[in-house]
Design a protein around this motif. Structure first.
Motif, PDB file in Angstrom:
ATOM      1  N   ALA A 168       0.819  -1.206   0.000  1.00 56.51           N
ATOM      2  CA  ALA A 168       0.000   0.000   0.000  1.00 56.51           C
ATOM      3  C   ALA A 168       0.854   1.257   0.000  1.00 56.51           C
ATOM      4  N   GLY A 169       2.160   1.088   0.048  1.00 50.82           N
ATOM      5  CA  GLY A 169       3.054   2.239   0.040  1.00 50.82           C
ATOM      6  C   GLY A 169       4.376   1.906  -0.616  1.00 50.82           C
ATOM      7  N   ASP A 170       5.160   2.935  -0.921  1.00 53.83           N
ATOM      8  CA  ASP A 170       6.482   2.742  -1.524  1.00 53.83           C
ATOM      9  C   ASP A 170       7.514   2.613  -0.405  1.00 53.83           C
ATOM     10  N   THR A 171       7.959   1.413  -0.133  1.00 58.99           N
ATOM     11  CA  THR A 171       8.915   1.195   0.951  1.00 58.99           C
ATOM     12  C   THR A 171      10.347   1.324   0.482  1.00 58.99           C
ATOM     13  N   GLY A 172      10.593   0.972  -0.767  1.00 60.76           N
ATOM     14  CA  GLY A 172      11.959   1.050  -1.275  1.00 60.76           C
ATOM     15  C   GLY A 172      12.885   0.013  -0.689  1.00 60.76           C
ATOM     16  N   SER A 173      12.341  -0.985  -0.008  1.00 66.44           N
ATOM     17  CA  SER A 173      13.187  -1.981   0.645  1.00 66.44           C
ATOM     18  C   SER A 173      12.642  -3.374   0.383  1.00 66.44           C
ATOM     19  N   TYR A 174      13.069  -3.958  -0.711  1.00 61.97           N
ATOM     20  CA  TYR A 174      12.635  -5.313  -1.015  1.00 61.97           C
ATOM     21  C   TYR A 174      13.220  -6.297  -0.007  1.00 61.97           C
ATOM     22  N   ALA A 175      14.472  -6.096   0.374  1.00 61.29           N
ATOM     23  CA  ALA A 175      15.135  -6.998   1.315  1.00 61.29           C
ATOM     24  C   ALA A 175      14.424  -7.004   2.662  1.00 61.29           C
ATOM     25  N   GLN A 176      13.919  -5.851   3.071  1.00 55.57           N
ATOM     26  CA  GLN A 176      13.298  -5.738   4.383  1.00 55.57           C
ATOM     27  C   GLN A 176      11.828  -6.160   4.381  1.00 55.57           C
ATOM     28  N   THR A 177      11.106  -5.784   3.347  1.00 50.70           N
ATOM     29  CA  THR A 177       9.660  -5.966   3.379  1.00 50.70           C
ATOM     30  C   THR A 177       9.122  -6.945   2.335  1.00 50.70           C
ATOM     31  N   GLY A 178       9.877  -7.240   1.303  1.00 48.20           N
ATOM     32  CA  GLY A 178       9.405  -8.163   0.281  1.00 48.20           C
ATOM     33  C   GLY A 178       8.673  -7.485  -0.849  1.00 48.20           C
ATOM     34  N   PHE A 179       8.469  -6.172  -0.778  1.00 45.14           N
ATOM     35  CA  PHE A 179       7.897  -5.429  -1.895  1.00 45.14           C
ATOM     36  C   PHE A 179       8.469  -4.029  -1.895  1.00 45.14           C
ATOM     37  N   THR A 180       8.404  -3.391  -3.042  1.00 46.08           N
ATOM     38  CA  THR A 180       9.136  -2.138  -3.197  1.00 46.08           C
ATOM     39  C   THR A 180       8.276  -0.945  -3.576  1.00 46.08           C
ATOM     40  N   LYS A 181       7.050  -1.164  -4.049  1.00 44.64           N
ATOM     41  CA  LYS A 181       6.241  -0.019  -4.456  1.00 44.64           C
ATOM     42  C   LYS A 181       4.761  -0.310  -4.258  1.00 44.64           C
ATOM     43  N   ARG A 182       3.969   0.745  -4.292  1.00 40.00           N
ATOM     44  CA  ARG A 182       2.528   0.631  -4.107  1.00 40.00           C
ATOM     45  C   ARG A 182       1.910  -0.054  -5.313  1.00 40.00           C
ATOM     46  N   SER A 183       0.976  -0.963  -5.041  1.00 44.62           N
ATOM     47  CA  SER A 183       0.266  -1.646  -6.110  1.00 44.62           C
ATOM     48  C   SER A 183      -0.854  -0.762  -6.650  1.00 44.62           C
ATOM     49  N   ASP A 184      -0.973  -0.702  -7.985  1.00 41.35           N
ATOM     50  CA  ASP A 184      -2.060   0.066  -8.594  1.00 41.35           C
ATOM     51  C   ASP A 184      -3.428  -0.488  -8.203  1.00 41.35           C
ATOM     52  N   ALA A 185      -3.469  -1.754  -7.816  1.00 41.11           N
ATOM     53  CA  ALA A 185      -4.746  -2.373  -7.461  1.00 41.11           C
ATOM     54  C   ALA A 185      -5.419  -1.637  -6.306  1.00 41.11           C
ATOM     55  N   TRP A 186      -4.622  -1.055  -5.401  1.00 41.05           N
ATOM     56  CA  TRP A 186      -5.227  -0.378  -4.254  1.00 41.05           C
ATOM     57  C   TRP A 186      -6.034   0.840  -4.683  1.00 41.05           C
ATOM     58  N   ASP A 187      -5.564   1.570  -5.700  1.00 40.95           N
ATOM     59  CA  ASP A 187      -6.322   2.727  -6.178  1.00 40.95           C
ATOM     60  C   ASP A 187      -7.632   2.282  -6.819  1.00 40.95           C
ATOM     61  N   ASN A 188      -7.582   1.176  -7.557  1.00 39.78           N
ATOM     62  CA  ASN A 188      -8.807   0.646  -8.150  1.00 39.78           C
ATOM     63  C   ASN A 188      -9.772   0.179  -7.068  1.00 39.78           C
ATOM     64  N   TYR A 189      -9.233  -0.482  -6.054  1.00 37.50           N
ATOM     65  CA  TYR A 189     -10.060  -0.936  -4.930  1.00 37.50           C
ATOM     66  C   TYR A 189     -10.738   0.258  -4.241  1.00 37.50           C
ATOM     67  N   LEU A 190      -9.977   1.305  -3.962  1.00 38.64           N
ATOM     68  CA  LEU A 190     -10.522   2.454  -3.228  1.00 38.64           C
ATOM     69  C   LEU A 190     -11.666   3.117  -4.004  1.00 38.64           C
ATOM     70  N   ARG A 191     -11.548   3.153  -5.313  1.00 38.01           N
ATOM     71  CA  ARG A 191     -12.621   3.735  -6.116  1.00 38.01           C
ATOM     72  C   ARG A 191     -13.911   2.926  -5.974  1.00 38.01           C
ATOM     73  N   LEU A 192     -13.809   1.598  -6.072  1.00 36.13           N
ATOM     74  CA  LEU A 192     -15.000   0.752  -5.924  1.00 36.13           C
ATOM     75  C   LEU A 192     -15.524   0.795  -4.492  1.00 36.13           C
ATOM     76  N   ALA A 193     -14.591   0.849  -3.520  1.00 37.05           N
ATOM     77  CA  ALA A 193     -15.014   0.931  -2.115  1.00 37.05           C
ATOM     78  C   ALA A 193     -15.834   2.192  -1.878  1.00 37.05           C
ATOM     79  N   GLY A 194     -15.432   3.286  -2.524  1.00 41.52           N
ATOM     80  CA  GLY A 194     -16.174   4.536  -2.384  1.00 41.52           C
ATOM     81  C   GLY A 194     -17.576   4.424  -2.941  1.00 41.52           C
TER      82      GLY A 194
END
Length: 450
Positions: free
Chosen positions: A404-430
């Motif tokens: 859900a956010g840009d962490t910039g740390s793949y080694a630490q968190t396992g992902f590095t940037k925000r997924s576009d899916a969250w923006d699509n989800y938020l629109r439908l949630a609204g």
């Protein structure tokens, strides 16, 4: 000179055609039609585990019908091999037909039996075993089905049942009915997950509805698993029918004979071969439970779904459809179930991103091979969302969820940037939140800061 030569050639051609026509007419008067002896014949050939006995009907020398009388082959493999029967009729024999991949021995047993049919000329050619037909890629995969959700808003009373069946597969049934008319079925959806000890590790615990499983099964058996589910769902919604009478003439011994109506356990159903066990042992018993619950009174839960096609900057469909489902308790007004997914188009040509074309007729959540650019499993993201909402979290404050956010740390968190899916989800949630608040069925959720 040239004109005379041309006239001479035309005369020769006319004479040749007349001679050939006369010869063919003579043959037609003397040679028998077809190549097999007329009648109903019982013939057998050795499969992998047993003799396969067929009943073959011949009229005017041509095969008009082939039925299986008996066999003791592995059920799923023989169902696969039985796809040869209509080919034998159209070919009027076994010549030129290859075995079905995955059922080579059973296929050869069927073809060898056909080779034993008595021929008009009294000959009996020696049977030559055949290999499996070559299998090409998905481009030659001709089966069609649609897994696209209904666009726009779907809402109503929510019912859900799940239970394990037959060796441990998990079947689940979702039914939504009109809140003002409980007999009106507006959504019926069946799914199944492979058993935990499934023989193919790839499909252990994997939902079948929108995963690669349908392609794998389709190539083996000639039908995708989901096709049976879609056929039954359409029947249930069109006829508002969730229960089915038992077939009084049901004969489990006919289970492998696809043209026999008495191979089916229930009356009035139309299922595609390849998923009859799933429909008869899971889907119908689950809908019967839901039917009984509906007769007992309205559900305590409401279902809301919003689906829309995702568009690019020019307003063109990207080939991906977003879908959000929320279930709320009528009494507490809390979310009890949530699921978000992004579903790929039914055809490759409709998917803009070339790297995503391989996932046609699949969803990001169910696909085994889809790789989320945020470098974390899409299913992990959505499972975390579901848990977050069930525990009382806001529909909109999702910053603590994976990718859900840009962490910039793949080694630490396992992902590095925000997924576009969250923006699509938020629109439908609204959209759903606005509708549910207007209906007075959901508690207030903190909106994101503008």
């Amino acid at each position: 000179m040239m004109k005379t030569e041309l006239h001479f050639k035309k005369s020769l051609l006319v004479s040749a055609v007349a001679l050939a026509t006369f010869a063919l007419a003579g043959c037609a008067n003397t040679a028998p039609q077809g190549k097999y002896v007329d009648g109903v014949h019982h013939v057998s050939g050795k499969g992998k585990k047993s003799d396969i006995t067929l009943e073959v009907k011949v009229e005017q020398g041509n095969i008009t019908q082939v039925k299986t009388l008996s066999h003791k082959e592995t059920e799923s493999l023989y169902l696969n091999a039985e796809r040869l029967l209509p080919e034998i009729v159209s070919h009027n024999g076994h010549e030129g037909i290859d075995a079905i991949s995955g059922a080579t021995y059973s296929s050869n047993g069927i073809l060898k039996a056909i080779n034993d049919l008595p021929r008009i000329d009294g000959t009996k050619p020696e049977y030559q075993s055949v290999g499996a037909r070559s299998q090409t890629g998905d481009d030659d995969f001709k089966l069609k089905w649609s897994i696209q959700p209904r666009l726009g808003l779907v809402k109503g009373d929510y019912y859900f049942e799940e239970a394990r069946f037959r060796q441990g597969h998990m079947g689940s049934m979702l039914v939504v009915v009109d809140s003002n008319n409980l007999q009106d079925v507006i959504l019926a959806e069946f799914n199944e997950s492979g058993r935990p000890n499934y023989y193919t590790r790839l499909y252990q615990n994997v939902p079948k509805r929108m995963s690669e499983y349908n392609f794998s099964m389709g190539k083996k058996k000639g039908t995708a698993w989901v096709q049976s589910a879609l056929t039954m769902e359409k029947l249930m919604m069109e006829k508002d029918q969730l229960t089915f009478e038992l077939n009084p003439n049901y004969d489990p011994k006919l289970g492998n004979q696809l043209t026999e109506p008495n191979r089916l356990k229930y009356q009035g159903i139309d299922i595609v071969a390849g998923a009859s066990n799933s429909i008869q042992q899971s889907m119908i018993p689950l809908t019967a439970k839901i039917h009984n619950r509906i007769q007992a009174g309205a559900s305590d839960a409401l279902f809301y779904q919003q689906a829309e096609k995702l568009l690019d900057e020019k307003g063109r469909w990207t080939g991906v459809t977003a879908m959000l489902r929320l279930v709320v308790d009528k009494n507490s007004h809390k979310i009890t179930h949530a699921h978000y997914d992004e579903i790929f188009a039914d055809e490759k040509k409709d998917i803009q991103d070339a790297s995503l074309k391989a996932f046609y007729r699949q969803s990001k959540y169910d696909s085994i091979n889809y790789v989320e650019p945020a470098r974390i499993g899409f299913n992990v993201m959505i499972d975390a969302l579901s848990l977050h909402l069930k525990e009382g979290g806001s529909l909109f404050n999702i910053n603590d969820l994976p990718a859900a956010g840009d962490t910039g740390s793949y080694a630490q968190t396992g992902f590095t940037k925000r997924s576009d899916a969250w923006d699509n989800y938020l629109r439908l949630a609204g959209i759903l939140y606005k509708q549910m608040r207007a209906d007075g069925v959901i508690n207030e959720h903190a909106l994101p800061a503008q």
